[in-house]
Write an enzyme that holds these catalytic residues in place. Structure first.
Site, PDB file in Angstrom:
ATOM      1  N   PRO A   1      -9.473  23.525 -12.370  1.00 29.99           N
ATOM      2  CA  PRO A   1      -9.032  23.056 -13.690  1.00 29.99           C
ATOM      3  C   PRO A   1     -10.246  22.807 -14.594  1.00 29.99           C
ATOM      4  O   PRO A   1     -11.173  22.123 -14.210  1.00 29.99           O
ATOM      5  CB  PRO A   1      -8.311  21.743 -13.403  1.00 29.99           C
ATOM      6  CG  PRO A   1      -8.220  21.622 -11.933  1.00 29.99           C
ATOM      7  CD  PRO A   1      -9.209  22.551 -11.320  1.00 29.99           C
ATOM      8  N   GLU A   2     -10.236  23.399 -15.772  1.00 32.68           N
ATOM      9  CA  GLU A   2     -11.291  23.155 -16.747  1.00 32.68           C
ATOM     10  C   GLU A   2     -10.745  22.226 -17.832  1.00 32.68           C
ATOM     11  O   GLU A   2      -9.610  21.776 -17.772  1.00 32.68           O
ATOM     12  CB  GLU A   2     -11.799  24.486 -17.317  1.00 32.68           C
ATOM     13  CG  GLU A   2     -12.512  25.316 -16.250  1.00 32.68           C
ATOM     14  CD  GLU A   2     -13.755  26.014 -16.775  1.00 32.68           C
ATOM     15  OE1 GLU A   2     -14.444  25.456 -17.639  1.00 32.68           O
ATOM     16  OE2 GLU A   2     -14.025  27.129 -16.303  1.00 32.68           O
TER      17      GLU A   2
ATOM     18  N   HIS B   1       0.744  18.066   1.060  1.00 38.99           N
ATOM     19  CA  HIS B   1      -0.390  17.850   0.159  1.00 38.99           C
ATOM     20  C   HIS B   1      -0.074  16.898  -0.994  1.00 38.99           C
ATOM     21  O   HIS B   1      -0.848  16.785  -1.925  1.00 38.99           O
ATOM     22  CB  HIS B   1      -0.891  19.193  -0.368  1.00 38.99           C
ATOM     23  CG  HIS B   1      -1.272  20.137   0.729  1.00 38.99           C
ATOM     24  ND1 HIS B   1      -2.266  19.845   1.645  1.00 38.99           N
ATOM     25  CD2 HIS B   1      -0.781  21.350   1.083  1.00 38.99           C
ATOM     26  CE1 HIS B   1      -2.366  20.842   2.506  1.00 38.99           C
ATOM     27  NE2 HIS B   1      -1.477  21.761   2.183  1.00 38.99           N
TER      28      HIS B   1
ATOM     29  N   ARG C   1      -6.842  21.068  -1.379  1.00 40.47           N
ATOM     30  CA  ARG C   1      -8.232  21.116  -0.917  1.00 40.47           C
ATOM     31  C   ARG C   1      -8.907  19.751  -0.947  1.00 40.47           C
ATOM     32  O   ARG C   1      -9.997  19.588  -0.408  1.00 40.47           O
ATOM     33  CB  ARG C   1      -9.019  22.136  -1.733  1.00 40.47           C
ATOM     34  CG  ARG C   1      -8.420  23.540  -1.567  1.00 40.47           C
ATOM     35  CD  ARG C   1      -9.229  24.579  -2.291  1.00 40.47           C
ATOM     36  NE  ARG C   1     -10.590  24.689  -1.769  1.00 40.47           N
ATOM     37  CZ  ARG C   1     -11.512  25.499  -2.259  1.00 40.47           C
ATOM     38  NH1 ARG C   1     -11.224  26.260  -3.288  1.00 40.47           N
ATOM     39  NH2 ARG C   1     -12.711  25.544  -1.743  1.00 40.47           N
TER      40      ARG C   1
ATOM     41  N   LYS D   1     -36.307  24.254 -26.070  1.00 38.65           N
ATOM     42  CA  LYS D   1     -35.927  24.580 -24.693  1.00 38.65           C
ATOM     43  C   LYS D   1     -35.982  26.087 -24.446  1.00 38.65           C
ATOM     44  O   LYS D   1     -35.487  26.872 -25.255  1.00 38.65           O
ATOM     45  CB  LYS D   1     -34.527  24.044 -24.388  1.00 38.65           C
ATOM     46  CG  LYS D   1     -34.530  22.539 -24.193  1.00 38.65           C
ATOM     47  CD  LYS D   1     -33.236  21.992 -23.651  1.00 38.65           C
ATOM     48  CE  LYS D   1     -33.408  20.498 -23.369  1.00 38.65           C
ATOM     49  NZ  LYS D   1     -32.192  19.733 -23.572  1.00 38.65           N
TER      50      LYS D   1
END
Ligand SMILES: [Zn+2]
Length: 294
Positions: free
Chosen positions: A2-3, A104, A123, A167
């Site tokens: 998930p983002e 789960h 997981r 940078k």
């Protein structure tokens, strides 16, 4: 994984069934996920009312009426299922009605409305914690060092240029560094760079002019990062409605990407004619068009 847009979708999906409701009963079915649950987890939640739910980077923050904040991270495979108790909108309810425990399903929140929110994580890279709200929240170990929110006003071209000035690291690594901007992952960095026509290999320092002020590239990149995330959140919002009629699960939806995971595909930018390439940067795959991204 998930983002940010998925986590935002989760927050928006949880809010209608949790905010303003009391956590009547909490079932914690294991001692740990990725980390142990905090001491007295269930007792510190039961009886509290949910004031609001907000996202910070990829964390869900559930603010409670006693000054605690329940922090939830979905890890690699965490998801929530909502059972509103209404058979027509949540066909999954029978799973709970017959007392079955899915292997789960690790935490179940039973709300005063009768709704049931289940955290499922095959997981178990996700985790939950309870921390004090207020001034201490941002200083908490989960949030200390996190940069600005990409959708907030503090994330602008001047901020980006200030962080990037001098940078030499590449733009991809710079944007994945959570101190520069919080919550951006591999997928959305690739997509935003594609939309900005900026090469992931470009030096981050080129976002700043010699004077240190933002370059036009920084303006463009900020605009496209916000647009990329907002488009994905909008897609998540529509999937939310679909899911509500499927099995009530939140947080995962079908994306259409223009660069990510499209190695060998034709560049979708009109008139470009280039091909999407895959390279490895900082041990992660980067997808980009070598012709139009400079
Ligand atoms: Zn192209």
């Amino acid at each position: 994984v998930p983002e940010l847009p998925e986590v935002e979708t989760v927050c928006r999906g949880l809010a209608p069934v949790m905010v303003g409701e009391t956590l009547v009963r909490v079932e914690q079915r294991r001692p740990d996920l990725r980390f142990p649950f905090p001491e007295g987890f269930v007792g510190r939640l039961e009886g509290r009312v949910v004031d609001r739910i907000v996202r910070r980077a990829k964390f869900v923050q559930v603010h409670l009426n006693d000054g605690q904040v329940l922090i939830m991270h979905l890890g690699m495979s965490g998801r929530f299922t909502i059972d509103t108790g209404d058979a027509e909108t949540a066909p999954g309810r029978f799973v709970h009605d017959v007392g079955g425990i899915a292997a789960h399903d690790h935490v179940v929140f039973r709300m005063s409305s009768g709704a049931c929110v289940t955290y499922n994580d095959p997981r178990r890279f996700g985790y939950m914690d309870l921390v004090p709200a207020g001034a201490d929240l941002e200083a908490n170990k989960h949030f200390a060092g996190l940069g600005v929110e990409p959708l907030g006003n503090a994330f602008n071209a001047e901020h980006l240029a200030w962080r990037a000035r001098g940078k030499t690291q590449d733009l991809k690594a710079f944007l994945l560094d959570q101190r520069n901007v919080a919550g951006l992952g591999n997928i959305y960095v690739c997509e935003a760079l594609f939309r900005s026509r900026l090469s992931p290999r470009r030096r981050a320092g080129t976002l700043a002019r010699k004077s240190g002020r933002a370059s036009p590239r920084a303006e463009l990149l900020v605009r496209e990062i916000k647009a990329t995330l907002q488009d994905a959140i909008a897609a998540g919002g529509s999937s939310l409605r679909d899911y509500a009629h499927a099995d009530g699960s939140l947080g995962y939806f079908q994306h259409t990407f223009r660069a990510y995971d499209r190695e060998g595909g034709a560049c979708s930018r009109e008139g470009c004619g280039g091909t999407i390439k895959r390279i490895v940067q900082s041990a992660r795959s980067t997808f980009y068009c070598g012709r139009c991204q400079r």
